[in-house]
Design an enzyme around this catalytic site. Structure first.
Site, PDB file in Angstrom:
ATOM      1  N   LYS A   1     -19.957  -7.514 -36.490  1.00 50.34           N
ATOM      2  CA  LYS A   1     -20.672  -6.449 -37.195  1.00 50.34           C
ATOM      3  C   LYS A   1     -21.464  -6.981 -38.390  1.00 50.34           C
ATOM      4  O   LYS A   1     -22.628  -6.643 -38.554  1.00 50.34           O
ATOM      5  CB  LYS A   1     -19.698  -5.364 -37.683  1.00 50.34           C
ATOM      6  CG  LYS A   1     -18.962  -4.635 -36.570  1.00 50.34           C
ATOM      7  CD  LYS A   1     -18.183  -3.433 -37.102  1.00 50.34           C
ATOM      8  CE  LYS A   1     -17.045  -3.811 -38.039  1.00 50.34           C
ATOM      9  NZ  LYS A   1     -15.928  -4.513 -37.391  1.00 50.34           N
TER      10      LYS A   1
ATOM     11  N   ARG B   1      -4.789  -5.751 -37.823  1.00 47.04           N
ATOM     12  CA  ARG B   1      -6.086  -5.066 -37.910  1.00 47.04           C
ATOM     13  C   ARG B   1      -6.553  -4.557 -36.553  1.00 47.04           C
ATOM     14  O   ARG B   1      -7.170  -3.498 -36.462  1.00 47.04           O
ATOM     15  CB  ARG B   1      -7.142  -5.993 -38.552  1.00 47.04           C
ATOM     16  CG  ARG B   1      -7.053  -5.980 -40.076  1.00 47.04           C
ATOM     17  CD  ARG B   1      -8.141  -6.811 -40.709  1.00 47.04           C
ATOM     18  NE  ARG B   1      -7.835  -8.224 -40.616  1.00 47.04           N
ATOM     19  CZ  ARG B   1      -8.744  -9.195 -40.541  1.00 47.04           C
ATOM     20  NH1 ARG B   1     -10.021  -8.896 -40.534  1.00 47.04           N
ATOM     21  NH2 ARG B   1      -8.379 -10.449 -40.481  1.00 47.04           N
TER      22      ARG B   1
ATOM     23  N   ARG C   1     -14.357   4.643 -40.383  1.00 45.72           N
ATOM     24  CA  ARG C   1     -13.298   3.962 -39.640  1.00 45.72           C
ATOM     25  C   ARG C   1     -12.165   4.896 -39.225  1.00 45.72           C
ATOM     26  O   ARG C   1     -11.205   4.444 -38.610  1.00 45.72           O
ATOM     27  CB  ARG C   1     -12.711   2.885 -40.548  1.00 45.72           C
ATOM     28  CG  ARG C   1     -12.780   1.466 -39.974  1.00 45.72           C
ATOM     29  CD  ARG C   1     -12.239   0.579 -41.045  1.00 45.72           C
ATOM     30  NE  ARG C   1     -11.995  -0.762 -40.768  1.00 45.72           N
ATOM     31  CZ  ARG C   1     -12.778  -1.781 -41.140  1.00 45.72           C
ATOM     32  NH1 ARG C   1     -13.948  -1.552 -41.686  1.00 45.72           N
ATOM     33  NH2 ARG C   1     -12.383  -3.001 -40.962  1.00 45.72           N
TER      34      ARG C   1
ATOM     35  N   ARG D   1     -13.321 -18.548 -38.025  1.00 48.27           N
ATOM     36  CA  ARG D   1     -14.500 -18.364 -38.874  1.00 48.27           C
ATOM     37  C   ARG D   1     -14.316 -18.989 -40.245  1.00 48.27           C
ATOM     38  O   ARG D   1     -15.289 -19.216 -40.962  1.00 48.27           O
ATOM     39  CB  ARG D   1     -14.937 -16.900 -38.969  1.00 48.27           C
ATOM     40  CG  ARG D   1     -14.043 -15.965 -39.746  1.00 48.27           C
ATOM     41  CD  ARG D   1     -14.613 -14.546 -39.653  1.00 48.27           C
ATOM     42  NE  ARG D   1     -13.664 -13.552 -40.123  1.00 48.27           N
ATOM     43  CZ  ARG D   1     -13.784 -12.242 -39.911  1.00 48.27           C
ATOM     44  NH1 ARG D   1     -14.805 -11.775 -39.236  1.00 48.27           N
ATOM     45  NH2 ARG D   1     -12.898 -11.398 -40.370  1.00 48.27           N
TER      46      ARG D   1
ATOM     47  N   ARG E   1     -10.603 -15.794 -45.800  1.00 45.96           N
ATOM     48  CA  ARG E   1     -10.198 -14.436 -46.144  1.00 45.96           C
ATOM     49  C   ARG E   1      -8.689 -14.345 -46.063  1.00 45.96           C
ATOM     50  O   ARG E   1      -8.078 -14.809 -45.113  1.00 45.96           O
ATOM     51  CB  ARG E   1     -10.824 -13.442 -45.158  1.00 45.96           C
ATOM     52  CG  ARG E   1     -12.149 -12.912 -45.623  1.00 45.96           C
ATOM     53  CD  ARG E   1     -12.793 -12.080 -44.566  1.00 45.96           C
ATOM     54  NE  ARG E   1     -12.018 -10.894 -44.207  1.00 45.96           N
ATOM     55  CZ  ARG E   1     -12.522  -9.901 -43.481  1.00 45.96           C
ATOM     56  NH1 ARG E   1     -13.763  -9.964 -43.069  1.00 45.96           N
ATOM     57  NH2 ARG E   1     -11.781  -8.871 -43.194  1.00 45.96           N
TER      58      ARG E   1
HETATM   59  P1  AMP Z   1     -14.033  -5.309 -42.916  1.00 47.60           P
HETATM   60  O1  AMP Z   1     -14.691  -6.426 -43.643  1.00 47.60           O
HETATM   61  O2  AMP Z   1     -14.976  -4.212 -42.532  1.00 47.60           O
HETATM   62  O3  AMP Z   1     -13.227  -5.785 -41.737  1.00 47.60           O
HETATM   63  O4  AMP Z   1     -12.987  -4.642 -43.929  1.00 47.60           O
HETATM   64  C1  AMP Z   1     -11.935  -5.385 -44.490  1.00 47.60           C
HETATM   65  C2  AMP Z   1     -10.808  -4.453 -44.924  1.00 47.60           C
HETATM   66  O5  AMP Z   1     -11.294  -3.505 -45.877  1.00 47.60           O
HETATM   67  C3  AMP Z   1     -10.200  -3.611 -43.817  1.00 47.60           C
HETATM   68  O6  AMP Z   1      -9.198  -4.318 -43.101  1.00 47.60           O
HETATM   69  C4  AMP Z   1      -9.618  -2.438 -44.612  1.00 47.60           C
HETATM   70  O7  AMP Z   1      -8.432  -2.810 -45.276  1.00 47.60           O
HETATM   71  C5  AMP Z   1     -10.692  -2.234 -45.693  1.00 47.60           C
HETATM   72  N1  AMP Z   1     -11.751  -1.291 -45.248  1.00 47.60           N
HETATM   73  C6  AMP Z   1     -13.062  -1.578 -45.041  1.00 47.60           C
HETATM   74  N2  AMP Z   1     -13.741  -0.498 -44.649  1.00 47.60           N
HETATM   75  C7  AMP Z   1     -12.843   0.502 -44.586  1.00 47.60           C
HETATM   76  C8  AMP Z   1     -12.924   1.883 -44.215  1.00 47.60           C
HETATM   77  N3  AMP Z   1     -14.081   2.439 -43.826  1.00 47.60           N
HETATM   78  N4  AMP Z   1     -11.782   2.614 -44.274  1.00 47.60           N
HETATM   79  C9  AMP Z   1     -10.612   2.085 -44.669  1.00 47.60           C
HETATM   80  N5  AMP Z   1     -10.462   0.790 -45.014  1.00 47.60           N
HETATM   81  C10 AMP Z   1     -11.560   0.005 -44.975  1.00 47.60           C
END
Ligand code: AMP
Length: 183
Positions: A13, A142, A88, A127, A131
Site C-alpha cells: 500500500k 496484524r 480499517r 523489508r 519497524r
Molecule cells: P500501517 O503502517 O498502515 O500498517 O499501520 C501500522 C499500525 O498503525 C497498525 O498496525 C495499527 O496499530 C495502527 N493503525 C494504522 N492505521 C490504523 C487505522 N486506520 N485504525 C487503527 N489502527 C491503525
C-alpha cells in the site's frame, strides 16, 4: 478524487500510494505513518498509541477518526487524496463516509491489493525497516487483525460498488500499471 488503498500488511500500500500520488497529483494520508511519526516525536498521541502499534493491534476508532478528521481540514487535501491504511474497520468506514459527505465529497474508488499470505509474511520480514512491529509474531497478529476487523470493510464498500480488486504480485511497476488502468 478520493481513493482508498486497501490490503493486508505487506501488500504494498505505502509503495503504490507514492506512485499514485506522484502520477495523479493527489495528497497521501497514511494513518500508520502519522502514528509512527507521533511515536518518534513522543507527542501525547505517540505515547498513547506506542504499545498498541508494538502489539500489532488497532488504535481505537475514535482516536483514528479524530486524527483523520483534523488532518483532512488542511487545504492540501482539497484536490483529493489516497487514503492508505484507513479506514480499517467498518465503524471507521461509516464515520469516513459521513466526514466526506459533510465536505460534499465521497470515496470514488477502493483499490484492494491482493497478495498471498506467504508472500506477505516474506515481504514484511525482509523489508528491514526496523519497524518494531515487524517480528514473526507481530506480522501474524496484524494479519489476524486484518482478517477479523479490516476485511469486512471490503463488503461495506462492495455494497456501494466501489471495490476494484488488483493482483498485488509482480514488480512494483506492473502493479502500478494495473492500478492506473482502474483509476
Ligand atoms: P500501517 O503502517 O498502515 O500498517 O499501520 C501500522 C499500525 O498503525 C497498525 O498496525 C495499527 O496499530 C495502527 N493503525 C494504522 N492505521 C490504523 C487505522 N486506520 N485504525 C487503527 N489502527 C491503525
Amino acid at each position: 478524487m478520493n481513493i482508498i488503498l486497501f490490503g493486508p500488511p505487506g501488500a504494498g500500500k505505502g509503495t503504490q500510494a507514492e506512485y499514485i500520488v506522484n502520477h495523479f497529483g493527489l495528497a497521501h494520508l497514511s494513518t500508520g505513518n502519522m502514528f509512527r511519526s507521533a511515536i518518534q516525536n513522543e507527542t501525547p498521541l505517540g505515547i498513547k498509541v506506542k504499545s498498541i502499534l508494538d502489539a500489532g493491534e488497532l488504535v481505537s476508532d475514535d482516536v483514528v477518526v479524530d486524527l483523520v478528521q483534523e488532518e483532512t481540514t488542511k487545504d492540501m487535501y482539497l484536490a483529493g487524496c489516497v487514503f492508505d491504511g484507513f479506514p480499517r474497520t467498518v465503524a471507521q468506514a461509516e464515520s469516513f463516509d459521513h466526514m466526506l459527505a459533510n465536505k460534499n465529497t465521497a470515496v470514488d474508488a477502493l483499490i484492494s491489493l491482493v497478495v498471498p499470505e506467504e508472500e506477505l509474511i516474506n515481504r514484511i520480514l525482509s523489508r528491514g525497516q526496523g519497524r518494531s512491529d515487524d517480528t514473526v509474531e507481530g506480522v501474524k497478529k496484524r494479519l489476524t487483525v486484518y482478517e477479523n476487523e479490516t476485511k469486512p470493510v471490503l463488503d461495506y464498500y462492495e455494497k456501494q460498488g466501489l471495490v476494484n480488486v488488483i493482483d498485488g504480485t509482480g514488480s512494483v511497476e506492473s502493479v502500478f500499471e494495473r492500478i492506473k488502468n482502474v483509476i
